[in-house]
Design an enzyme around this catalytic site. Structure first.
Site, short mmCIF file in Angstrom:
data_model
loop_
_atom_site.label_atom_id
_atom_site.label_comp_id
_atom_site.label_asym_id
_atom_site.label_seq_id
_atom_site.Cartn_x
_atom_site.Cartn_y
_atom_site.Cartn_z
N ASN A 1 0.83 -1.21 0.00
CA ASN A 1 0.00 0.00 0.00
C ASN A 1 0.87 1.26 0.00
O ASN A 1 0.49 2.31 -0.52
CB ASN A 1 -0.92 0.00 1.22
CG ASN A 1 -2.05 -1.01 1.09
OD1 ASN A 1 -2.87 -0.90 0.19
ND2 ASN A 1 -2.05 -2.01 1.94
N HIS B 1 12.35 -0.20 3.76
CA HIS B 1 11.94 0.42 2.50
C HIS B 1 12.92 1.52 2.12
O HIS B 1 13.36 2.29 2.98
CB HIS B 1 10.53 1.00 2.64
CG HIS B 1 9.56 0.06 3.28
ND1 HIS B 1 9.38 -1.23 2.83
CD2 HIS B 1 8.74 0.20 4.35
CE1 HIS B 1 8.48 -1.82 3.59
NE2 HIS B 1 8.10 -0.98 4.52
N1 LIG Z 1 -1.02 2.19 3.99
C1 LIG Z 1 -0.14 1.46 4.66
O1 LIG Z 1 1.02 1.80 4.80
C2 LIG Z 1 -0.59 0.21 5.31
C3 LIG Z 1 0.23 -0.41 6.25
C4 LIG Z 1 -0.24 -1.54 6.89
C5 LIG Z 1 -1.46 -2.09 6.54
N2 LIG Z 1 -2.21 -1.49 5.60
C6 LIG Z 1 -3.50 -2.06 5.21
O2 LIG Z 1 -4.45 -1.77 6.21
C7 LIG Z 1 -5.40 -2.83 6.25
C8 LIG Z 1 -5.53 -3.33 7.69
O3 LIG Z 1 -4.27 -3.81 8.14
P1 LIG Z 1 -4.22 -4.85 9.35
O4 LIG Z 1 -2.79 -5.10 9.61
O5 LIG Z 1 -5.10 -4.41 10.46
O6 LIG Z 1 -4.85 -6.13 8.63
P2 LIG Z 1 -5.42 -7.48 9.29
O7 LIG Z 1 -5.30 -8.53 8.26
O8 LIG Z 1 -4.81 -7.71 10.62
O9 LIG Z 1 -6.96 -7.15 9.51
C9 LIG Z 1 -7.84 -6.84 8.47
C10 LIG Z 1 -9.26 -6.98 9.01
O10 LIG Z 1 -10.17 -6.42 8.09
C11 LIG Z 1 -11.27 -7.31 7.90
N3 LIG Z 1 -11.84 -7.12 6.56
C12 LIG Z 1 -11.31 -7.49 5.38
N4 LIG Z 1 -12.13 -7.16 4.38
C13 LIG Z 1 -13.20 -6.54 4.93
C14 LIG Z 1 -14.38 -5.96 4.40
N5 LIG Z 1 -14.62 -5.98 3.08
N6 LIG Z 1 -15.25 -5.39 5.27
C15 LIG Z 1 -15.00 -5.36 6.58
N7 LIG Z 1 -13.91 -5.92 7.16
C16 LIG Z 1 -13.02 -6.50 6.33
C17 LIG Z 1 -10.67 -8.69 8.09
O11 LIG Z 1 -11.67 -9.60 8.43
C18 LIG Z 1 -9.68 -8.44 9.24
O12 LIG Z 1 -10.34 -8.50 10.49
C19 LIG Z 1 -4.92 -3.90 5.26
O13 LIG Z 1 -5.57 -3.77 4.02
C20 LIG Z 1 -3.46 -3.57 5.09
O14 LIG Z 1 -2.96 -3.96 3.84
C21 LIG Z 1 -1.81 -0.35 5.00
#
Ligand SMILES: NC(=O)c1ccc[n+]([C@@H]2O[C@H](COP(=O)([O-])OP(=O)(O)OC[C@H]3O[C@@H](n4cnc5c(N)ncnc54)[C@H](O)[C@@H]3O)[C@@H](O)[C@H]2O)c1
Length: 271
Positions: A192, A222
């Site tokens: 992301n 990174h």
């Molecule tokens: N922008 C960045 O730098 C950055 C950094 C880390 C994570 N992220 C993103 O942030 C998000 C959350 O990260 P995390 O570590 O908490 O992930 P995680 O996998 O620990 O948790 C994700 C949660 O979201 C839920 N989920 C997935 N799809 C869904 C939907 N359509 N509706 C509702 N709930 C849904 C899952 O069931 C899970 O509980 C991920 O997409 C990750 O890629 C972004």
């Protein structure tokens, strides 16, 4: 501030914990939205005594002022436009979804029309302030190398198709090299940061992305290099991964909290 959270994972849990401790003043969580009735978000909601909902309509019914998306690319598609249209500010973490120009256009137009804020925090990287300033003058080259220990690249269909044994790597292995436009969709939960870098800078087609699995790494590391009319800069970030989720760095979690703090602040330091 009335806050809604989409997701029930690492970031969602950290968020609720900080808000409950009062780190965001009088802010309170009005709902956690999950994918379905069996989602992990339900457990978090239960343990913090917060309503659990499924779907944009149910989330809107809880009248959030700001929603933090911490779920998945699908969640951005399912909730983004509906929330912004109703004037609810949206902080998007799964910003790789915005590599889809049609979706990004819809969200941007909804934000413009309703006046709601669409915010994409810098997540696990930095330097976007300098990049944005440099872009006003003109930037020719932006590259990012996303390197993580092999465990972070498991369970990704694109990586599985490469048929690499991630447990037996002896040195760094390049999983992808090319335009962010092509690479970001291959790694929905892992790069992301390349998406936010593209959007803050010279776009998905010109931003170059390299993705590496490196068994020698302890931290998600990174490298960003920018070259343009104002000069050059290079940044290296060594991010501590969240213990329960090696894909996600603590810095990303805190960047979302910092973005939330900024929503109502009349003062801004840094670009
Ligand atoms: N922008 C960045 O730098 C950055 C950094 C880390 C994570 N992220 C993103 O942030 C998000 C959350 O990260 P995390 O570590 O908490 O992930 P995680 O996998 O620990 O948790 C994700 C949660 O979201 C839920 N989920 C997935 N799809 C869904 C939907 N359509 N509706 C509702 N709930 C849904 C899952 O069931 C899970 O509980 C991920 O997409 C990750 O890629 C972004």
């Amino acid at each position: 501030m009335r806050i809604g959270i989409i997701g029930g994972g690492t970031i969602a849990r950290m968020f609720v914990e900080h808000i409950r401790r009062g780190d965001l003043g009088r802010a309170r969580v009005v709902a956690i939205a999950g994918r379905n009735e069996r989602s992990r978000g339900r457990d978090i909601a239960k343990s913090y005594r917060v309503p659990f909902v499924v779907g944009a309509k149910a989330l809107l019914a809880k009248k959030p002022e700001v929603v933090v998306e911490a779920a998945s690319h699908d969640a951005v598609r399912e909730y983004g436009e509906a929330l912004l249209k109703k004037g609810v500010a949206l902080i998007v973490l799964s910003c790789g979804a915005l590599c889809d120009d049609t979706l990004r256009g819809k969200l941007e137009r909804a934000a413009e029309r309703s006046g709601a804020l669409l915010s994409v925090p810098s997540g696990g990287i930095g330097g976007l302030d300098a990049l944005k300033a440099a872009c006003v003058a003109g930037v020719e080259e932006v590259t990012i190398a996303v390197t993580k220990p092999p465990a972070a690249w498991k369970g990704i269909p694109y990586v599985e198709r490469l048929e690499i044994d991630l447990d037996r790597l002896r040195g760094p292995h390049v999983l992808f090299e090319g335009a962010a436009r092509e690479g970001v969709p291959h790694f929905p939960a892992n790069v992301n940061i390349a998406a936010v870098l593209s959007m803050a800078g010279i776009g998905f087609d010109k931003t170059r992305l390299k993705v590496v699995a490196d068994p020698a790494l302890k931290y998600n590391t990174h490298y960003i290099d920018v070259r343009g009319r104002t000069g050059r800069f290079s940044i290296k970030l060594e991010n501590v991964p969240a213990p329960e989720n090696p894909k996600t760095a603590w810095l990303a979690c805190y960047s979302a909290l910092a973005a939330l703090k900024a929503v109502k602040s009349p003062v801004r330091y840094g670009t």
